[in-house]
Scaffold this motif. Structure first.
Motif, PDB file in Angstrom:
ATOM      1  N   LEU A  24       0.833  -1.214   0.000  1.00 15.09           N
ATOM      2  CA  LEU A  24       0.000   0.000   0.000  1.00 15.09           C
ATOM      3  C   LEU A  24       0.867   1.263   0.000  1.00 15.09           C
ATOM      4  N   GLY A  25       2.182   1.066  -0.092  1.00 18.19           N
ATOM      5  CA  GLY A  25       3.097   2.209  -0.183  1.00 18.19           C
ATOM      6  C   GLY A  25       3.585   2.725   1.164  1.00 18.19           C
ATOM      7  N   TYR A  26       3.429   1.941   2.217  1.00 20.76           N
ATOM      8  CA  TYR A  26       3.828   2.384   3.559  1.00 20.76           C
ATOM      9  C   TYR A  26       5.020   1.557   4.053  1.00 20.76           C
ATOM     10  N   THR A  27       6.096   2.232   4.385  1.00 22.51           N
ATOM     11  CA  THR A  27       7.263   1.544   4.931  1.00 22.51           C
ATOM     12  C   THR A  27       7.779   2.312   6.145  1.00 22.51           C
ATOM     13  N   ASP A  28       8.581   1.646   6.948  1.00 22.12           N
ATOM     14  CA  ASP A  28       9.102   2.264   8.174  1.00 22.12           C
ATOM     15  C   ASP A  28      10.559   1.835   8.316  1.00 22.12           C
ATOM     16  N   GLU A  29      11.439   2.821   8.323  1.00 20.94           N
ATOM     17  CA  GLU A  29      12.886   2.523   8.399  1.00 20.94           C
ATOM     18  C   GLU A  29      13.259   1.769   9.670  1.00 20.94           C
ATOM     19  N   GLU A  30      12.625   2.131  10.788  1.00 19.56           N
ATOM     20  CA  GLU A  30      12.930   1.455  12.062  1.00 19.56           C
ATOM     21  C   GLU A  30      12.634  -0.045  11.922  1.00 19.56           C
ATOM     22  N   VAL A  31      11.498  -0.347  11.314  1.00 22.03           N
ATOM     23  CA  VAL A  31      11.106  -1.752  11.142  1.00 22.03           C
ATOM     24  C   VAL A  31      12.087  -2.454  10.204  1.00 22.03           C
ATOM     25  N   ASN A  32      12.334  -1.844   9.058  1.00 20.03           N
ATOM     26  CA  ASN A  32      13.231  -2.473   8.078  1.00 20.03           C
ATOM     27  C   ASN A  32      14.641  -2.662   8.637  1.00 20.03           C
TER      28      ASN A  32
ATOM     29  N   LYS B 134       8.728  -4.594  20.410  1.00 19.50           N
ATOM     30  CA  LYS B 134       8.609  -3.125  20.233  1.00 19.50           C
ATOM     31  C   LYS B 134       8.482  -2.781  18.751  1.00 19.50           C
ATOM     32  N   VAL B 135       9.346  -3.401  17.956  1.00 25.00           N
ATOM     33  CA  VAL B 135       9.341  -3.112  16.518  1.00 25.00           C
ATOM     34  C   VAL B 135       8.035  -3.607  15.883  1.00 25.00           C
ATOM     35  N   ASN B 136       7.530  -4.721  16.373  1.00 23.48           N
ATOM     36  CA  ASN B 136       6.258  -5.205  15.823  1.00 23.48           C
ATOM     37  C   ASN B 136       5.122  -4.235  16.121  1.00 23.48           C
ATOM     38  N   LEU B 137       5.180  -3.583  17.284  1.00 21.30           N
ATOM     39  CA  LEU B 137       4.154  -2.586  17.596  1.00 21.30           C
ATOM     40  C   LEU B 137       4.199  -1.467  16.545  1.00 21.30           C
ATOM     41  N   SER B 138       5.402  -1.020  16.213  1.00 18.97           N
ATOM     42  CA  SER B 138       5.532   0.018  15.166  1.00 18.97           C
ATOM     43  C   SER B 138       4.990  -0.501  13.838  1.00 18.97           C
ATOM     44  N   CYS B 139       5.261  -1.768  13.555  1.00 18.42           N
ATOM     45  CA  CYS B 139       4.838  -2.330  12.265  1.00 18.42           C
ATOM     46  C   CYS B 139       3.311  -2.484  12.209  1.00 18.42           C
ATOM     47  N   MET B 140       2.709  -2.906  13.326  1.00 19.16           N
ATOM     48  CA  MET B 140       1.238  -3.032  13.341  1.00 19.16           C
ATOM     49  C   MET B 140       0.592  -1.651  13.232  1.00 19.16           C
ATOM     50  N   GLU B 141       1.240  -0.636  13.836  1.00 19.44           N
ATOM     51  CA  GLU B 141       0.720   0.730  13.733  1.00 19.44           C
ATOM     52  C   GLU B 141       0.806   1.206  12.278  1.00 19.44           C
ATOM     53  N   LEU B 142       1.926   0.849  11.647  1.00 15.96           N
ATOM     54  CA  LEU B 142       2.117   1.202  10.225  1.00 15.96           C
ATOM     55  C   LEU B 142       1.037   0.566   9.348  1.00 15.96           C
ATOM     56  N   LEU B 143       0.786  -0.708   9.584  1.00 19.28           N
ATOM     57  CA  LEU B 143      -0.214  -1.422   8.774  1.00 19.28           C
ATOM     58  C   LEU B 143      -1.617  -0.891   9.060  1.00 19.28           C
TER      59      LEU B 143
END
Ligand code: SF4
Length: 528
Positions: A144-152, A180-189
């Motif tokens: 969907l065009g959403y990425t997060d550097e912290e996650v990657n 912690k990183v998964n929380l950021s990723c779920m927020e991103l999604l």
């Protein structure tokens, strides 16, 4: 082969021999290990060398492909291994021709992990299986065009750690960081899904199927559903969700398609029975794909990282023509056909994400203060085939009338057609969405804690979770990262949690296996 990454692992200890319980062959398991070892090599190669614009996606694809029930196809796994190795030669050109190899970027031999000291193996497994789950969420956000550097960036750090000769002191913080990183990723999604498809709103979904051609779509990828709805519009073909695709009915930008009719079938582990006579094609967008039976092999289509030998795969062009043609050829049911959930209900509700529940926050808070709502239960997670999972049906059925049950993921098919009535103007049973919508549950819990000026652990809220595959692992780690205690987990504890690691979880988080619905309810409500 050795694999113990999911709940149904053989003998609750590990799948060995010629095939796993999921149907994965020893050859496929070896290729998945080789792929993981190559990903570790690539991650380490990027430590002192710049990654390319493709490296993140290659890492995400490779991790996603090793999730339980996603990819059974040796050919596509070999091609992924080739992509990973090819990328490494771009990141560190000349490494393979080096006269004095340092071995720092060598592909990792997963045998070393599987035969490591049990606590180290346990912690590294929590990290590896956790990031496999995170990668699946990152994949859905990325389309969907959403990425997060912290996650990657964390994928590289976590993969590299598996090759390190580290002890518990170094690995435990990384286990928590995975949460912690998964929380950021779920927020991103969550952001990706709601900004693209709108805020989910409560929706009643029929479990029956209308006559005429139709397509069943399963898995988690809402973008695939959107494209399928666009391509089937006006063609006289209806579309039905299955499994984790059910919450799609709550999103305005998907719900607006009149031919998105309802939900077919129950949980994923019933697919071999439920698809056997289905006069329609089935499109798999993520897990959970089971070994395909001859009775419906002509109707299975895969896309994204899902793959099964000899099944038609829809590639990156996302041209669903073969699926559409199959739907027209099969023609669907001749008459409208009534189906029910496993408890006999004809419809189910979904769409109680944080947007809806927090809108009603004042109502909920008043109901708690006035004593109308005494307790909240989050009963969610994956479903599976192992006996004992009817615990969750009975647990929900027995919850008192002055309690609310929040649920999410596919474990809800055990009880989501039960009519539990209403409380304070809200349904007593509220489906928050897919497994990644655990983010909604966390947001609601945090808002309640703020309203009552207490910590989440002081709320009248209990989590009774079911796990099966690796997304449940990363969600559990997120809950631990947030300091949430007293989680009850079932139907069995993960085989990859060693006795010492389990002791740590019990001592610090009071995590406990489920017992019986009666005993667990009695214990929870006595403390409430
Ligand atoms: Fe066994 Fe699960 Fe691994 Fe399949 S994914 S081989 S069932 S542990």
């Amino acid at each position: 082969m050795f694999c113990f990454q999911c709940e149904q692992t053989a003998g609750c200890s590990g799948c060995t021999g010629n095939a796993g319980v999921c149907g994965k062959s020893a050859g496929t398991a070896r290729l998945q290990d080789e792929l993981t070892g190559a990903l570790i090599g690539l991650a380490r190669a990027c430590a002192g060398n710049p990654k390319t614009e493709n490296t993140d996606q290659i890492i995400i694809d490779g991790l996603f492909a090793t999730l339980t029930n996603v990819n059974f196809n040796d050919e596509t796994l070999r091609s992924l291994i080739g992509r990973v190795n090819g990328e490494k030669t771009i990141v560190v050109p000349g490494c393979s021709a080096c006269g004095s190899p340092c071995k720092d970027t060598e592909n990792y031999d997963m045998e070393k992990l599987w035969s490591d000291q049990e606590d180290i193996r346990s912690l590294k497994s929590l990290i590896l299986f956790g990031i496999r789950g995170v990668a699946a969420y990152a994949y859905h956000a990325a389309v969907l065009g959403y990425t997060d550097e912290e996650v990657n960036n964390f994928f590289y750090k976590a993969l590299s750690a598996i090759a390190e000769d580290w002890g518990m002191e170094e690995l435990l913080p990384l286990v928590m960081e995975t949460g912690k990183v998964n929380l950021s990723c779920m927020e991103l999604l969550d952001r990706a899904n709601t900004e693209t498809f709108g805020t989910p709103a409560p929706a009643e979904v029929s479990l029956s199927v209308e006559k005429g051609p139709f397509i069943v779509i399963t898995g988690h990828d809402l973008y695939d559903l959107k494209l399928l709805l666009e391509q089937t519009e006006g063609k006289g073909i209806n579309v039905y969700t299955h499994g984790e695709m059910l919450p799609a009915h709550a999103y305005p930008e998907l719900k607006k398609y009149a031919h998105l009719k309802g939900n077919f079938g129950t949980a994923w582990q019933n697919q071999q029975k439920e698809f056997a006579d289905l006069p329609a094609p089935i499109l798999f967008t993520t897990n959970c794909l089971m070994p395909v039976k001859d009775s419906y092999a002509d109707r299975v289509f895969t896309t994204e990282m899902v793959s099964y030998p000899e099944m038609v795969h829809i590639g990156e062009d996302k041209d669903f023509t073969p699926v559409i043609e199959k739907a027209l050829e099969l023609g669907g049911f001749v008459e409208d056909k009534e189906f029910t959930g496993i408890n006999g209900g004809k419809t189910v509700m979904t769409g109680f994400g944080h947007g809806t529940v927090l809108q009603a926050a004042d109502q909920v808070i008043e109901a708690v203060k006035g004593g109308a709502i005494k307790h909240f239960f989050l009963v969610g997670g994956c479903d599976g085939a192992r006996a004992g999972r009817n615990y969750y049906t009975e647990f929900v059925r027995q919850t008192p009338a002055d309690t609310v049950v929040l649920t999410l993921a596919c474990g809800k098919y055990r009880f989501n057609d039960l009519d539990l009535g209403t409380i304070g103007g809200l349904p007593r049973l509220m489906d928050m969405g897919q497994c990644n919508d655990a983010y909604s549950a966390i947001k609601v819990a945090a808002a309640l804690a703020e309203a009552f000026d207490c910590g989440v652990n002081e709320l009248p809220l209990s989590m009774v979770l079911s796990w099966y595959e690796q997304k449940a692992v990363c969600i559990l780690l997120t809950l631990l990262h947030l300091g949430i205690k007293n989680i009850k987990l079932g139907p069995t504890l993960p085989a990859f949690v060693s006795p010492n690691v389990l002791n740590f979880l019990v001592e610090n988080y009071n995590i406990a296996p489920i017992t019986t619905p009666e005993e667990d309810l009695k214990e929870i409500l006595a403390q409430s």
